[in-house]
Structure formats: structure tokens, C-alpha cells
Write a protein that holds these residues in place. Structure first.
Motif, short mmCIF file in Angstrom:
data_model
loop_
_atom_site.label_atom_id
_atom_site.label_comp_id
_atom_site.label_asym_id
_atom_site.label_seq_id
_atom_site.Cartn_x
_atom_site.Cartn_y
_atom_site.Cartn_z
N PHE A 57 0.83 -1.20 0.00
CA PHE A 57 0.00 0.00 0.00
C PHE A 57 0.87 1.25 0.00
CE2 PHE A 57 -4.12 1.81 0.81
CZ PHE A 57 -3.82 3.05 1.35
N ALA A 58 1.92 1.23 0.83
CA ALA A 58 2.82 2.38 0.90
C ALA A 58 3.50 2.61 -0.44
CB ALA A 58 3.87 2.16 1.98
N SER A 83 1.10 4.07 -3.10
CA SER A 83 0.84 5.50 -3.07
C SER A 83 2.01 6.29 -3.60
CB SER A 83 0.55 5.99 -1.67
OG SER A 83 0.17 4.96 -0.86
N VAL A 116 -0.16 13.80 -7.12
CA VAL A 116 -0.03 13.97 -5.67
C VAL A 116 -1.38 13.70 -5.02
CG1 VAL A 116 0.51 15.65 -3.88
CG2 VAL A 116 1.72 15.71 -6.06
N GLY A 117 -1.33 13.23 -3.79
CA GLY A 117 -2.59 13.09 -3.05
C GLY A 117 -3.38 11.85 -3.43
N SER A 118 -2.70 10.82 -3.80
CA SER A 118 -3.40 9.58 -4.12
C SER A 118 -3.91 8.93 -2.84
CB SER A 118 -2.43 8.65 -4.84
OG SER A 118 -2.75 7.31 -4.56
N THR A 119 -5.01 8.20 -2.95
CA THR A 119 -5.54 7.53 -1.77
C THR A 119 -4.85 6.21 -1.51
OG1 THR A 119 -7.16 6.40 -3.11
CG2 THR A 119 -7.86 8.43 -2.07
#
Lengths: 198, 168
Positions: free
Chosen positions: A119-120, A123, A129-132
Motif C-alpha cells: 500500500f505504501a 501511493s 499527488v494526493g493519491s488515496t
């Protein structure tokens, strides 16, 4: 049935909560006569089938119970070593249940931590920028939905691929979680949740 | 008795008991802040779950969300946001009314008691859980003779034990 499991992972990747709801479809119980025609071996503290796939018993299936009594790793319920027990012809005929091995808590922890790291990375790979982060992982057998709150808690739900309405479910689970984190003053944040009936 | 009055009474009982236990206004203020902090770190989850606000892009947005959504949701009041510092890292929340202090009068021997200090802790704790370190204090207090109650909030820094969610 359509929701297989619910997990909650805290900010540092540790398990806070897990709940599994899947019915073990991949189990087969058969009555056997001596000698046993599957070859068994010990793998990871469990007795698994290494050769002799037939009738729903597949290679890799673990021996789950003998005559209805759940086994304990490589020992029977009353403490005898399974391999030895099965070599003794006086114990037959007996009925053995084979199936996909149920994962212990530790075994579940490993994939969960791995998912946390994935997950890290996910992203960071984002072009914007600002992906969930990873929201959903889809396979032919299941879908894995993930919802990360602004405080770092990841709620993961494994469902049937055809199940819809998961976004709402995730929000609802978040609400319920926040109620539990709130309303019990004795619950320390980021610690595993002990809940009766799970 | 309405629910709000029970809340005011409960808070009052809490503060008076703390005063008896610690006998020192400064210590009571510290305890209130600590308790507020513990409430804040939990309250933020409830707030995020129920209000579905996303991540704020800057401190101004944070201020608006705190004043218009959070205070409204939990205390039923909407303070105004004013007195921005030139650098945009400090602002004031002006509370016309404060449900915690309904009917409260501070006696003379508790002149340095910050009665509603719990609120400072709550704000601090809640923002820390979303990676913002802030300093919160009361700069004016109607209980101490001022006309309005003013909470001053200062942004210290972004906390970098961050979510791996692609935020910077």
C-alpha cells in the motif's frame, strides 16, 4: 457469504482486528481403510497431502480432523503423533477430513503486513499527488477493498467479486470502529481489539 | 433538564473535583489539557467517520472545518475565525457562547484557572492524529472578565510519521 473477511490495520502495520466469515468450501471428508493411499508429510507444523490427489482431496490440503476430532498440528486431539497413528492398521477404518489449512493469527499477520507495505509503495508510485493508495485488488475469486482513514487506520474487506456497496460498508465499519475506539475508555488506540463473538 | 445542562454539570463537577485534588490552578490546567488530549485523539475518528470531510489543503481550511463543522457538531456553536497572523499560521476562534461555562462564575481564589482548558487539549489531540502539531490556548475568557472567549491556535509543524497515502 459474500463478505469473506474484515481486517483493520493500524498506522504502523499491526493488526487491530480480524474477522473471518468464509465457509470452508474446500474440505473433503472420507472414510479410509488401511493402508492410506495418500502420501502425507509434515509441513509448517501441519500434516499435508504431498501425493495422492483424488475425490476432492488435493495436494497441499491439510489434515484437519480424524474421526471428527480436530487435530492439533501434527498431533491428534489426544496427543498422539498423526503419522505414527496412521501407520497402525488397528486404528482403521477411520474418517479423515482434509481441507485448506486454516491460517493461524501469525500466518494472517504476515500477508497483512505485506499488504501494508504494498500500500505504501502503491501511493508513492502514483503519478498525481494526493493519491488515496490502493483501493481495490481484484482476482477471480475475491476482491480486496481497502479504505485508509486520515488517521492512518486501514480497513480491509475481502468480498465476493460480485458484491457491490462496499464503499458504504467501509464507511459504516469506520463509524463502528470510531464508536468502539471512543466509547470504551479502556481501549488503547492502535492496540488489537478484543471483541466477544469474533 | 436537557442533555446540554447535564453536560455542563458534569464538566463543572469534573473541574471542581480536580481543584480539590490538586489545590493548584496551574496543575489543574495541565490535567484538563491532558484529559482533553485523550478525548481529542479519539474524537477525531468519530468526527472523520461522521462528517466525511477530506484532508484539508492548508491551515485556513483546517480553521474553517474546526469552526464550522467540528464545533457545530459537538458543542452546537459556530465560533468565528479571525485575527490571522501575516504568515497564516495563527488564528483566533471567537466564541460568543461556551456551553461549558453556562452559569459558571470563577471565585477569586481561582483567578489563574483556565476553566475550559479541556477544549485546548481536545483540539491539540485531534489535530495531532491528522499529523498537525499545534499550540492551543485561551487568550480571552469571559469567566475572567473579558468580553468574549478567544482561543488562539498556532500551527507548529506537519508531523512526518506520515500516512503512506501520497501526502507529500
Amino acid at each position: 457469504m459474500a463478505i469473506f473477511s474484515v481486517y483493520a490495520v493500524n498506522k504502523s502495520g499491526g493488526f487491530i482486528y480480524q474477522y473471518d466469515n468464509y465457509v470452508h468450501r474446500a474440505e473433503a471428508e472420507k472414510t479410509f481403510r488401511y493402508p492410506l493411499d495418500c502420501v502425507l508429510k509434515i509441513h509448517d507444523e501441519k500434516v499435508v497431502v504431498s501425493f495422492g490427489q483424488r475425490d476432492g482431496i488435493r495436494v497441499g490440503n491439510a489434515l484437519l480432523s480424524i474421526n471428527g476430532l480436530d487435530v492439533n498440528g501434527k498431533f491428534t486431539a489426544d496427543g498422539k503423533e498423526i503419522i505414527e497413528y496412521l501407520k497402525d492398521s488397528t486404528n482403521y477404518p477411520l474418517s479423515i477430513l482434509f481441507g485448506r489449512a486454516r491460517l493461524s493469527s501469525n500466518e494472517k499477520l504476515m500477508p497483512a503486513s505485506m499488504f501494508h507495505s504494498l500500500f505504501a509503495i502503491g501511493s508513492q508510485l502514483s503519478p498525481e499527488v494526493g493519491s488515496t493508495g490502493i483501493e481495490m485488488l481484484e482476482t477471480d475469486m475475491f476482491k480486496r477493498h481497502c479504505f485508509q482513514t486520515l488517521t492512518g487506520i486501514k480497513l480491509i474487506v475481502l468480498t465476493d467479486p460480485r458484491q457491490s456497496g462496499i464503499d458504504e460498508l467501509l464507511r459504516k465499519i469506520y463509524e463502528i470502529y470510531s464508536d468502539f475506539a471512543l466509547k470504551n475508555p479502556f481501549y488503547s488506540l492502535a492496540m488489537p481489539i478484543r471483541s466477544p463473538g469474533c | 433538564m436537557t442533555n446540554a445542562e447535564l453536560f455542563t454539570l458534569t464538566y463543572g463537577a469534573l473541574v471542581t473535583q480536580l481543584c480539590k485534588d490538586y489545590e493548584n490552578d496551574e496543575e489543574v490546567n495541565k490535567q484538563l489539557d491532558k484529559m482533553g488530549y485523550n478525548i481529542g485523539v479519539r474524537l477525531i475518528e468519530d468526527f472523520l467517520a461522521r462528517s466525511s470531510v477530506g484532508r484539508c489543503q492548508d491551515f485556513r481550511e483546517t480553521a474553517d472545518v474546526i469552526a464550522k463543522v467540528a464545533f457545530k457538531m459537538y458543542l452546537g456553536i459556530t465560533p468565528s475565525v479571525t485575527n490571522w497572523s501575516p504568515a497564516g499560521d495563527e488564528f483566533s476562534l471567537i466564541l460568543e457562547s461556551n456551553p461549558l461555562v453556562d452559569f459558571v462564575e470563577l471565585p477569586d481564589n481561582h483567578s489563574s484557572l483556565v476553566y475550559s482548558n479541556l477544549l485546548c487539549g481536545v483540539l491539540r489531540g485531534a489535530l495531532e492524529m491528522v499529523q498537525m502539531a499545534v499550540e492551543v490556548k485561551f487568550s480571552q475568557d469571559t469567566l475572567r472578565g473579558d468580553n468574549v472567549t478567544e482561543i488562539r491556535m498556532k500551527f507548529i509543524k506537519r508531523m512526518e510519521e506520515n500516512l503512506p497515502a501520497g501526502d507529500e
